[in-house]
Design an enzyme around this catalytic site. Structure first.
Site, PDB file in Angstrom:
ATOM      1  N   SER A  58       0.845  -1.189   0.000  1.00  0.00           N
ATOM      2  CA  SER A  58       0.000   0.000   0.000  1.00  0.00           C
ATOM      3  C   SER A  58       0.892   1.254   0.000  1.00  0.00           C
ATOM      4  CB  SER A  58      -0.935  -0.024   1.215  1.00  0.00           C
ATOM      5  OG  SER A  58      -1.933   0.948   1.095  1.00  0.00           O
ATOM      6  N   ASP A  68      -8.865  -4.970  -5.633  1.00  0.00           N
ATOM      7  CA  ASP A  68      -8.395  -3.910  -4.739  1.00  0.00           C
ATOM      8  C   ASP A  68      -9.116  -2.611  -5.090  1.00  0.00           C
ATOM      9  OD1 ASP A  68      -7.109  -1.997  -3.253  1.00  0.00           O
ATOM     10  OD2 ASP A  68      -5.084  -2.597  -3.822  1.00  0.00           O
ATOM     11  N   HIS A  97      -7.832  -5.168  -0.966  1.00  0.00           N
ATOM     12  CA  HIS A  97      -6.558  -4.479  -0.797  1.00  0.00           C
ATOM     13  C   HIS A  97      -5.596  -5.243   0.110  1.00  0.00           C
ATOM     14  CE1 HIS A  97      -3.737  -1.202  -0.640  1.00  0.00           C
ATOM     15  NE2 HIS A  97      -3.903  -1.021   0.657  1.00  0.00           N
TER      16      HIS A  97
END
Length: 313
Positions: free
Chosen positions: A169, A252, A284
């Site tokens: 991320s 995601d 995600h």
């Protein structure tokens, strides 16, 4: 790490660490008696020969950046220890010691070292530690991470040929920037569910909600900075990059798989080596179920083993 919950004169603490499974203790708040252990989760790996150390690296502006190293006792300080290193560096998220059965079983038990870097952008030292790396000040985050790597080398805890890094991320953005800015410091780079096109991130998935962290291309000064650090736009032809392992998930809806896809496509266009995996399940976090999480962890550890240790004989 510990947390407490008051209940009359009693408090209950949960304690965990790199080598300590999560444990529950009771504490009599009205006395000075030592906490009493109540229950401990079963260990997932043999930590009897491991040790945790904490050091500080000096970043480019003189700031001291702490980091943890977990490794076997008595390792040779000759730079030969295979090491994986991670950090997050954003959103005031604190990266603290925690117990990972998979890292312990698949990496520490096999003689590898693990490093957690407490770089700026996180919340380990309060709001100022976070704010130091927001928007156009963000380069210090990337400098901090590189400084930790160089400190590891100076201590001969590992070497560029034996160091792999990973993050997801916002940590995937960190990996993309480090891949570009310091390709000579790492042998392996895992880029997980990442942000990589920082010029267009505001228009992808939930990107518009992160302007307070990264800045906006609608602000000239912030756009100029994003152009300098955006991993997708800063890949160069002919550079000796390490072969990265990039993975994302089709579903995601937070970062969006577009970032990883475009980055891999650009590497392919430039004739640069890369590995790419896209899982069609999960979101995600890539944890639709235990099976998916195990598969993703196995792929990553296989990649690090091949790059830092060598193929099985």
């Amino acid at each position: 790490m510990a947390s407490t919950t008051d209940r009359s004169d009693d408090a209950y603490l949960t304690v965990t660490g790199f080598l300590t499974p999560t444990s529950l203790y009771s504490l009599d708040a009205a006395s000075s008696a030592a906490p009493k252990p109540i229950k401990t989760l079963p260990p997932k790996f043999d930590a009897s020969n491991d040790v945790v150390e904490q050091f500080e690296a000096t970043s480019t502006d003189g700031t001291k950046v702490p980091y943890f190293v977990v490794h076997k006792k008595g390792i040779a300080l000759d730079g030969t220890t295979p090491t994986i290193m991670t950090a997050y560096g954003g959103f005031e998220v604190s990266m603290t010691p925690s117990y990972s059965g998979s890292t312990g079983k698949l990496w520490l038990e096999r003689g590898g070292s693990y490093v957690l870097a407490n770089i700026r952008g996180g919340g380990e030292f309060g709001p100022k530690w976070h704010d130091a790396g927001r928007k156009t000040k963000r380069q210090v985050i990337y400098d901090d991470f590189a400084a930790v790597a160089k400190d590891l080398f100076a201590r001969k805890l590992t070497s560029p040929a034996k160091l792999g890094i990973y993050g997801g991320s916002n940590g995937g953005l960190l990996m993309g920037v480090e891949f570009n800015q310091h390709p000579d410091l790492w042998k392996a780079v895992t880029i997980q569910v990442p942000l990589l096109d920082m010029i267009r991130y505001e228009g992808i998935a939930a990107g518009a909600s992160w302007v307070d962290e990264y800045g906006s291309v609608s602000v000239p000064e912030e756009k100029a900075f994003l152009e300098k650090i955006s991993p997708y736009q800063n890949i160069k032809k002919g550079v000796a990059y390490p072969e990265p392992y990039i993975w994302t998930t089709t579903k995601d809806d937070r970062v969006g798989p577009q970032h990883a896809r475009k980055f891999a496509a650009r590497l392919k266009e430039y004739g640069l080596p890369y590995l790419y995996y896209e899982d069609t399940a999960g979101g995600h976090s890539g944890d639709a179920d235990i099976e998916q999480g195990a598969r993703l962890q196995a792929l990553q550890m296989t990649y690090f083993t091949q790059k830092l240790v060598g193929p099985a004989k």
